[in-house]
Motif scaffolding. Structure first.
Motif, PDB file in Angstrom:
ATOM      1  N   VAL A 160       0.857  -1.187   0.000  1.00 23.83           N
ATOM      2  CA  VAL A 160       0.000   0.000   0.000  1.00 23.83           C
ATOM      3  C   VAL A 160       0.888   1.230   0.000  1.00 23.83           C
ATOM      4  O   VAL A 160       1.835   1.322   0.788  1.00 23.83           O
ATOM      5  CB  VAL A 160      -0.944   0.012   1.221  1.00 23.83           C
ATOM      6  N   LEU A 161       0.588   2.165  -0.897  1.00 23.70           N
ATOM      7  CA  LEU A 161       1.294   3.440  -0.937  1.00 23.70           C
ATOM      8  C   LEU A 161       0.512   4.460  -0.118  1.00 23.70           C
ATOM      9  O   LEU A 161      -0.657   4.743  -0.400  1.00 23.70           O
ATOM     10  CB  LEU A 161       1.441   3.936  -2.376  1.00 23.70           C
ATOM     11  N   PRO A 210      -3.678   0.784  -2.972  1.00 24.82           N
ATOM     12  CA  PRO A 210      -3.040  -0.510  -3.208  1.00 24.82           C
ATOM     13  C   PRO A 210      -2.121  -0.421  -4.417  1.00 24.82           C
ATOM     14  O   PRO A 210      -2.450   0.247  -5.406  1.00 24.82           O
ATOM     15  CB  PRO A 210      -4.234  -1.441  -3.480  1.00 24.82           C
ATOM     16  N   CYS A 211      -0.976  -1.052  -4.336  1.00 29.62           N
ATOM     17  CA  CYS A 211      -0.030  -1.046  -5.453  1.00 29.62           C
ATOM     18  C   CYS A 211      -0.291  -2.256  -6.351  1.00 29.62           C
ATOM     19  O   CYS A 211      -0.305  -3.396  -5.881  1.00 29.62           O
ATOM     20  CB  CYS A 211       1.404  -1.077  -4.940  1.00 29.62           C
ATOM     21  N   PHE A 212      -0.482  -1.983  -7.631  1.00 27.40           N
ATOM     22  CA  PHE A 212      -0.749  -3.051  -8.597  1.00 27.40           C
ATOM     23  C   PHE A 212       0.458  -3.339  -9.476  1.00 27.40           C
ATOM     24  O   PHE A 212       0.441  -4.304 -10.250  1.00 27.40           O
ATOM     25  CB  PHE A 212      -1.951  -2.680  -9.463  1.00 27.40           C
ATOM     26  N   GLN A 251       0.050  -4.814   2.562  1.00 25.47           N
ATOM     27  CA  GLN A 251      -1.271  -4.542   3.130  1.00 25.47           C
ATOM     28  C   GLN A 251      -2.400  -4.440   2.110  1.00 25.47           C
ATOM     29  O   GLN A 251      -3.562  -4.289   2.493  1.00 25.47           O
ATOM     30  CB  GLN A 251      -1.226  -3.252   3.959  1.00 25.47           C
ATOM     31  N   ALA A 252      -2.092  -4.529   0.837  1.00 26.10           N
ATOM     32  CA  ALA A 252      -3.132  -4.300  -0.173  1.00 26.10           C
ATOM     33  C   ALA A 252      -4.281  -5.306  -0.058  1.00 26.10           C
ATOM     34  O   ALA A 252      -5.457  -4.934  -0.186  1.00 26.10           O
ATOM     35  CB  ALA A 252      -2.528  -4.349  -1.577  1.00 26.10           C
ATOM     36  N   GLY A 285      -8.644  -5.106   0.623  1.00 26.12           N
ATOM     37  CA  GLY A 285      -9.512  -5.572  -0.450  1.00 26.12           C
ATOM     38  C   GLY A 285      -9.090  -5.046  -1.800  1.00 26.12           C
ATOM     39  O   GLY A 285      -9.857  -5.048  -2.761  1.00 26.12           O
ATOM     40  N   ASN A 286      -7.839  -4.556  -1.894  1.00 31.75           N
ATOM     41  CA  ASN A 286      -7.298  -3.961  -3.110  1.00 31.75           C
ATOM     42  C   ASN A 286      -8.122  -2.778  -3.596  1.00 31.75           C
ATOM     43  O   ASN A 286      -8.306  -2.571  -4.794  1.00 31.75           O
ATOM     44  CB  ASN A 286      -7.141  -5.012  -4.210  1.00 31.75           C
ATOM     45  N   TRP A 287      -8.613  -1.995  -2.638  1.00 33.08           N
ATOM     46  CA  TRP A 287      -9.312  -0.741  -2.948  1.00 33.08           C
ATOM     47  C   TRP A 287      -8.726   0.361  -2.084  1.00 33.08           C
ATOM     48  O   TRP A 287      -8.246   0.105  -0.975  1.00 33.08           O
ATOM     49  CB  TRP A 287     -10.821  -0.867  -2.687  1.00 33.08           C
TER      50      TRP A 287
END
Length: 443
Positions: free
Chosen positions: A112-113, A261-263, A304-305, A309-311
């Motif tokens: 997570v950024l 979240p970092c993708f 932590q992404a 929940g990747n949002w």
């Protein structure tokens, strides 16, 4: 790792144990300090589509402070002489020019950024605008003609803190600076690009209001333009998605921390579409738009992404960070999901078409927050343009619509009292405080 352009200026910060530094991502400027168009900037620190293969504009380490110089949402086509015809002719393919991407060293997909907002202010031209573009905006079926309010973004008052925007197009109105980035987010990964594209295409096939990838005027042209290798998957920046993006959340002011979240490795942070002030809803489609200087601090929260929940989320641990956004005085209208029979509002035309015109004959819809918000907004416009208007001078309906976009807050009041959910529309009466130079000229 993608190649990093060397155009971003690195400025050593005050000595600290972490050796944190300041990274500046500049834009080229022309006459009056106005940024040159995104696609013409030799610095190549700008893009107006989302795709993970867009080259990085700069690098930073966790803990660094980063200064983003940004263009306005439309790529700076308007100025103090612009008229409604200028707005009607605007090239919407250019929306939104973003400064970045910023590669954060050590950040990986799945992290997570954390982006803490430090300062947001206007660019050197101190000019802003609010527009209504035909075919866009919450009341696009009501206000069908182009309109513009041109704002002077003022210097600090005697207290050394407060700054106000004023406009001769809205005499007697002034709005304090509550700056934030309307569009801020990270790059989507290829799997997320495919997910977003597929679901948006499903909606477009049902006549939903979706803007598919558009290679015309896309930046970078080599990747997203007509001959670009990813032209069919360079996503438009107008809808917010898992990466954040064009969320237009006015509460993302100085002192808040935005969590993305970092993708992709490095995350790829970009910033643009900065607002001097905005109402909750941004109903005309724009706030007080400006090119800007945005200062943030970047940190990484490892792994932590998935827990997010990747949002994205945003937060603040600083007491009172949102207190300045609350009006001292207000008037509010209340809306419920009612309408004239035979009318379907623009945001629900696609539902009406796909339901054999179920909505058209109704005067009351069930549990519809969007229609309740429309009802509250129309009532506020009627108030501002009517005989009991709280404005110093009664406004036209068009002026009231644009004022609501920057100074009215649509809030959900209840989601349980079926069938009529309530949305309240709060107008900040404080914006009518004081006189402006325009008022003096009228005397």
């Amino acid at each position: 790792m993608k190649s990093v352009l060397i155009t971003a200026a690195l400025i050593a910060a005050a000595a600290a144990p972490s050796f944190a530094k300041t990274v500046r991502i500049p834009v080229s400027r022309g006459a009056g300090g106005v940024p040159v168009p995104c696609g013409e900037d030799p610095l190549r620190t700008c893009h107006n589509r989302w795709h993970p293969d867009i080259p990085d504009a700069a690098e930073a380490d966790p803990g660094d402070t980063v200064i983003f110089e940004t263009r306005d949402a439309f790529d700076n086509p308007f100025n103090r002489r612009s008229k409604p015809a200028t707005v009607a002719a605007a090239n919407l393919n250019l929306i939104h020019p973003l400064t970045g991407p910023l590669h954060v060293r050590g950040a990986k997909r799945g992290d997570v950024l954390a982006v803490t907002m430090i300062d947001v202010g206007p660019g050197p031209d101190n000019f802003g605008y609010t527009v209504a573009v035909p075919g866009f905006g919450f009341l696009r079926d009501v206000f069908t003609k182009a309109a513009i309010v041109r704002w002077e973004l003022g210097a600090r008052e005697k207290d050394g803190k407060t700054r106000f925007a004023t406009s001769c197009d809205l005499p007697g109105v002034r709005l304090p600076l509550h700056g934030f980035a309307g569009t801020i987010g990270v790059e989507l990964g290829l799997p997320e690009i495919e997910t977003a594209f597929a679901r948006e295409e499903e909606l477009r096939a049902k006549d939903g209001f979706v803007l598919p990838p558009e290679p015309a005027d896309a930046v970078p042209d080599r990747l997203c333009g007509h001959n670009g290798s990813a032209r069919d998957r360079c996503l438009r920046t107008i809808p917010p998605r898992e990466n954040g993006g064009n969320t237009d959340v006015k509460q993302m002011v100085n002192g808040t921390t935005l969590l993305f979240p970092c993708f992709i490795d490095g995350c790829g942070l970009s910033v643009g579409d900065v607002h001097w002030a905005q109402g909750d809803g941004e109903v005309s489609g724009t706030a007080i738009e400006m090119n800007a200087i945005v200062t943030v601090k970047v940190e990484v929260r490892k792994g932590q992404a998935a827990a997010f929940g990747n949002w994205p989320r945003f937060e603040s641990n600083r007491a009172g960070v949102l207190k300045e956004l609350a009006p001292d005085h207000f008037v509010a209208t209340m809306g419920i999901p009612v309408k004239p029979a035979g009318v379907v509002m623009a945001p629900e035309l696609w539902i009406d078409v796909n339901s054999n015109h179920l909505l058209r004959p109704l005067r009351n819809e069930s549990e519809d927050v969007t229609l309740a918000a429309r009802d509250a907004l129309l009532k506020m416009i009627a108030l501002l343009s009517g005989p009991t208007s709280p404005a110093p001078k009664k406004l036209t309906a068009e002026q009231a619509y644009l004022l609501c976009s920057v100074a009215c807050d649509l809030h959900i009041s209840n989601l349980v009292d079926v069938p009529n959910y309530v949305v309240s529309n709060f107008l900040q009466l404080d914006v009518f405080s004081g006189r402006t130079k325009c008022d003096e000229h009228d005397d």
